[in-house]
Design a protein around this motif. Structure first.
Motif, mmCIF file in Angstrom:
data_model
loop_
_atom_site.group_PDB
_atom_site.id
_atom_site.type_symbol
_atom_site.label_atom_id
_atom_site.label_comp_id
_atom_site.label_asym_id
_atom_site.label_seq_id
_atom_site.Cartn_x
_atom_site.Cartn_y
_atom_site.Cartn_z
ATOM 1 N N GLY A 164 -10.096 9.603 0.338
ATOM 2 C CA GLY A 164 -10.547 8.481 -0.476
ATOM 3 C C GLY A 164 -11.584 8.903 -1.496
ATOM 4 O O GLY A 164 -11.519 8.501 -2.665
ATOM 5 N N LYS A 165 -12.545 9.713 -1.084
ATOM 6 C CA LYS A 165 -13.618 10.145 -1.990
ATOM 7 C C LYS A 165 -13.040 10.885 -3.196
ATOM 8 O O LYS A 165 -13.340 10.547 -4.351
ATOM 9 N N ILE A 166 -12.211 11.888 -2.941
ATOM 10 C CA ILE A 166 -11.622 12.666 -4.034
ATOM 11 C C ILE A 166 -10.723 11.779 -4.892
ATOM 12 O O ILE A 166 -10.734 11.867 -6.132
ATOM 13 N N GLY A 167 -9.954 10.915 -4.248
ATOM 14 C CA GLY A 167 -9.034 10.045 -4.974
ATOM 15 C C GLY A 167 -9.736 9.063 -5.884
ATOM 16 O O GLY A 167 -9.344 8.890 -7.048
ATOM 17 N N TYR A 168 -10.791 8.415 -5.393
ATOM 18 C CA TYR A 168 -11.516 7.445 -6.223
ATOM 19 C C TYR A 168 -12.181 8.123 -7.417
ATOM 20 O O TYR A 168 -12.198 7.572 -8.523
ATOM 21 N N VAL A 169 -12.716 9.330 -7.217
ATOM 22 C CA VAL A 169 -13.343 10.045 -8.329
ATOM 23 C C VAL A 169 -12.303 10.391 -9.396
ATOM 24 O O VAL A 169 -12.530 10.182 -10.591
ATOM 25 N N ALA A 170 -11.150 10.915 -8.974
ATOM 26 C CA ALA A 170 -10.091 11.260 -9.923
ATOM 27 C C ALA A 170 -9.615 10.026 -10.682
ATOM 28 O O ALA A 170 -9.424 10.060 -11.906
ATOM 29 N N LEU A 200 0.831 -1.205 0.000
ATOM 30 C CA LEU A 200 0.000 0.000 0.000
ATOM 31 C C LEU A 200 0.870 1.261 0.000
ATOM 32 O O LEU A 200 0.548 2.255 -0.665
ATOM 33 N N THR A 201 1.997 1.212 0.714
ATOM 34 C CA THR A 201 2.910 2.357 0.738
ATOM 35 C C THR A 201 3.508 2.594 -0.642
ATOM 36 O O THR A 201 3.578 3.739 -1.113
ATOM 37 N N ALA A 202 3.959 1.525 -1.296
ATOM 38 C CA ALA A 202 4.532 1.655 -2.644
ATOM 39 C C ALA A 202 3.500 2.202 -3.617
ATOM 40 O O ALA A 202 3.801 3.066 -4.450
ATOM 41 N N LYS A 203 2.266 1.715 -3.522
ATOM 42 C CA LYS A 203 1.192 2.214 -4.385
ATOM 43 C C LYS A 203 0.959 3.700 -4.119
ATOM 44 O O LYS A 203 0.753 4.485 -5.058
ATOM 45 N N GLY A 204 1.003 4.103 -2.858
ATOM 46 C CA GLY A 204 0.847 5.511 -2.517
ATOM 47 C C GLY A 204 1.942 6.372 -3.129
ATOM 48 O O GLY A 204 1.674 7.464 -3.647
ATOM 49 N N VAL A 205 3.180 5.899 -3.088
ATOM 50 C CA VAL A 205 4.304 6.633 -3.686
ATOM 51 C C VAL A 205 4.054 6.847 -5.180
ATOM 52 O O VAL A 205 4.213 7.962 -5.702
ATOM 53 N N VAL A 206 3.652 5.777 -5.868
ATOM 54 C CA VAL A 206 3.432 5.868 -7.316
ATOM 55 C C VAL A 206 2.334 6.871 -7.640
ATOM 56 O O VAL A 206 2.499 7.744 -8.505
ATOM 57 N N TYR A 207 1.200 6.785 -6.935
ATOM 58 C CA TYR A 207 0.090 7.684 -7.247
ATOM 59 C C TYR A 207 0.398 9.135 -6.881
ATOM 60 O O TYR A 207 -0.009 10.060 -7.597
ATOM 61 N N CYS A 208 1.100 9.358 -5.790
ATOM 62 C CA CYS A 208 1.492 10.726 -5.443
ATOM 63 C C CYS A 208 2.382 11.323 -6.527
ATOM 64 O O CYS A 208 2.189 12.477 -6.944
ATOM 65 N N LEU A 209 3.345 10.544 -7.006
ATOM 66 C CA LEU A 209 4.244 11.049 -8.038
ATOM 67 C C LEU A 209 3.518 11.235 -9.369
ATOM 68 O O LEU A 209 3.766 12.210 -10.088
ATOM 69 N N VAL A 210 2.613 10.307 -9.714
ATOM 70 C CA VAL A 210 1.811 10.474 -10.933
ATOM 71 C C VAL A 210 1.041 11.794 -10.860
ATOM 72 O O VAL A 210 1.021 12.586 -11.811
ATOM 73 N N GLY A 211 0.401 12.040 -9.714
ATOM 74 C CA GLY A 211 -0.369 13.265 -9.547
ATOM 75 C C GLY A 211 0.494 14.512 -9.619
ATOM 76 O O GLY A 211 0.137 15.498 -10.274
ATOM 77 N N LEU A 243 -5.391 12.523 -7.675
ATOM 78 C CA LEU A 243 -4.513 11.352 -7.661
ATOM 79 C C LEU A 243 -3.503 11.435 -6.513
ATOM 80 O O LEU A 243 -3.150 10.414 -5.921
ATOM 81 N N VAL A 244 -3.049 12.652 -6.211
ATOM 82 C CA VAL A 244 -2.179 12.818 -5.041
ATOM 83 C C VAL A 244 -2.943 12.446 -3.770
ATOM 84 O O VAL A 244 -2.416 11.742 -2.891
ATOM 85 N N PHE A 245 -4.198 12.887 -3.680
ATOM 86 C CA PHE A 245 -5.023 12.528 -2.518
ATOM 87 C C PHE A 245 -5.202 11.018 -2.428
ATOM 88 O O PHE A 245 -5.198 10.449 -1.331
ATOM 89 N N TYR A 246 -5.365 10.365 -3.588
ATOM 90 C CA TYR A 246 -5.498 8.905 -3.592
ATOM 91 C C TYR A 246 -4.221 8.263 -3.050
ATOM 92 O O TYR A 246 -4.273 7.295 -2.282
ATOM 93 N N GLY A 247 -3.072 8.808 -3.445
ATOM 94 C CA GLY A 247 -1.807 8.294 -2.925
ATOM 95 C C GLY A 247 -1.709 8.469 -1.414
ATOM 96 O O GLY A 247 -1.281 7.551 -0.701
ATOM 97 N N ILE A 248 -2.126 9.635 -0.915
ATOM 98 C CA ILE A 248 -2.114 9.869 0.529
ATOM 99 C C ILE A 248 -3.071 8.912 1.231
ATOM 100 O O ILE A 248 -2.778 8.391 2.323
ATOM 101 N N PHE A 249 -4.208 8.652 0.597
ATOM 102 C CA PHE A 249 -5.174 7.686 1.142
ATOM 103 C C PHE A 249 -4.534 6.306 1.272
ATOM 104 O O PHE A 249 -4.770 5.582 2.251
ATOM 105 N N MET A 250 -3.681 5.925 0.297
ATOM 106 C CA MET A 250 -2.967 4.652 0.377
ATOM 107 C C MET A 250 -2.006 4.644 1.566
ATOM 108 O O MET A 250 -1.877 3.641 2.273
ATOM 109 N N PHE A 251 -1.321 5.778 1.814
ATOM 110 C CA PHE A 251 -0.425 5.860 2.969
ATOM 111 C C PHE A 251 -1.207 5.676 4.273
ATOM 112 O O PHE A 251 -0.756 4.983 5.191
ATOM 113 N N MET A 252 -2.374 6.294 4.336
ATOM 114 C CA MET A 252 -3.196 6.190 5.545
ATOM 115 C C MET A 252 -3.720 4.771 5.725
ATOM 116 O O MET A 252 -3.775 4.262 6.852
ATOM 117 N N ARG A 253 -4.081 4.126 4.626
ATOM 118 C CA ARG A 253 -4.496 2.722 4.709
ATOM 119 C C ARG A 253 -3.346 1.850 5.204
ATOM 120 O O ARG A 253 -3.536 0.943 6.013
#
Length: 278
Positions: free
Chosen positions: A202-208, A24-35, A259-269
Motif C-alpha cells: 500500500g505504501k509504495i502503491g499510494y506514493v506511485a 476491488l479485484t477489477a481495480k487491481g487488474v487494471v492497475y497491475c496491467l497499467v504498471g 502501480l503494480v504494487f498498488y494493484g496487488i494491494f487491491m487484490f489483498m484488500r
C-alpha cells in the motif's frame, strides 16, 4: 428486558460485500496491467508506448486477448460494482464518518471515486460493444480543459482544477507515507506477515499513484496557463512526461512497479478487508 442483540452490528448484506470485493479485484487488474505496460514502455519492451499504457490502452490490451470481449466485459462489470460500492460508502455513510467537515470530506471523496470509476466502467463497456471512439485517456481531460477555458475567467477555473488534481496527488503520497491506511489493514485481523506485506504494498502503491496525479495536475496547469487544452493529458501523458525527464526510463520504471504494487494491494484488500455497511 433489553434485547442486547439489537446493539450488535449486523453483518454486511452479501450483495454489497460481493460488489466491493469484485470491484476491488477489477481495480487491481487494471492497475497491475497499467504498471506492467508502463514498465514495458519505459524500457521499450514489446513495442509498448507510454500513451498505450493508460487505462484505455489497458482496456485495448485486454480486448486483444483470446476471449477479450468477455474479459473486458468482466472488468467493466467489476469497475461498475466498485463505483456502486463507493456511492454506498458516500451516501449511506457505511464507514461512520459522520456529518462534520472531516466526515463530509471523506464521503465526497468516496462519491468522486465512484464517478471516476463509473466513467471507466462506461468506457470499457463502450469498447465491449464497439462504440468507443479513438483517443487516449487524456481526451476527457483535454475536453474538460477546453470547456473550462471557454468560460469567463476560464484560465482561473482551469487553474483551480489543476491545483485540485495536484493536491489529490500530494494527499495520496501523504496518505501512503503517514500509514493512515494501516487502520483498515489492522482491523482485518490478519497474520503479521500478511499484514506487513499489505502495508508495504500500500505504501509504495499510494506514493506511485500520487506521483502520477501530480504530473497530470501539472500538465493541466500548463494547459490553463497557456490557454491550450491540448497540453492537458491523462496517465499516458504523465508516463510520457516522466520518461522524457532525466533518468526517465528508471523513474517511469519505478512508478510502474509502484502501480503494480498498488494493484496487488487491491487484490489483498479484496481478499482480506472487512466490508462495512449499514
Amino acid at each position: 428486558m433489553t434485547d442486547f442483540t439489537s446493539h450488535v452490528p449486523s453483518p454486511p448484506p452479501k450483495w454489497v460485500e460481493n460488489f466491493a470485493r469484485f470491484g476491488l479485484t477489477a481495480k487491481g487488474v487494471v492497475y497491475c496491467l497499467v504498471g506492467i505496460l508502463a514498465f514495458m514502455a519505459a524500457f521499450e519492451l514489446g513495442g509498448s508506448s507510454e500513451q498505450g499504457s493508460d487505462k484505455k490502452g489497458v482496456f485495448q490490451f485486454i480486448e486483444n486477448q483470446p476471449f477479450g470481449k468477455w474479459l473486458l466485459g468482466l472488468v467493466a462489470l467489476g469497475l461498475a460494482c466498485y463505483a456502486i460500492w463507493r456511492f454506498i460508502q458516500g451516501f449511506m455513510d457505511t464507514e461512520d464518518n459522520g456529518t462534520d467537515a472531516k466526515g463530509i470530506g471523506k464521503r465526497i471523496r468516496y462519491i468522486f471515486s465512484g464517478i471516476v470509476y463509473g466513467g471507466l466502467a462506461y468506457l470499457a463497456a463502450k469498447m465491449v460493444f464497439g462504440t468507443s471512439s479513438s483517443g487516449g485517456s487524456g481526451g476527457s481531460r483535454e475536453t474538460l480543459a477546453s470547456e473550462l477555458l471557454k468560460q469567463p475567467f476560464g484560465q482561473w477555473l482551469a487553474g483551480i482544477v489543476a491545483i485540485g488534481i495536484i493536491a489529490t496527488g500530494i494527499y495520496q503520497i501523504y496518505y501512503g507515507l503517514s500509514d493512515k491506511y494501516k487502520k483498515k489493514v489492522r482491523h482485518a485481523g490478519l497474520k503479521h506477515d500478511i499484514e506487513e506485506k499489505m502495508i508495504q504494498m500500500g505504501k509504495i502503491g499510494y506514493v506511485a499513484r500520487g506521483v502520477v496525479w501530480i504530473v497530470i495536475g501539472y500538465l493541466f496547469l500548463k494547459a490553463a496557463m497557456q490557454s491550450n487544452p491540448e497540453k492537458a493529458g491523462g496517465s499516458g501523458s504523465a508516463f510520457q512526461f516522466l520518461e522524457s525527464s532525466s533518468y526517465g526510463s528508471y523513474l517511469l520504471g519505478a512508478v510502474a512497479i509502484g502501480l503494480v504494487f498498488y494493484g496487488i494491494f487491491m487484490f489483498m484488500r479484496a481478499k482480506y478487508q472487512p466490508i462495512s455497511t449499514t
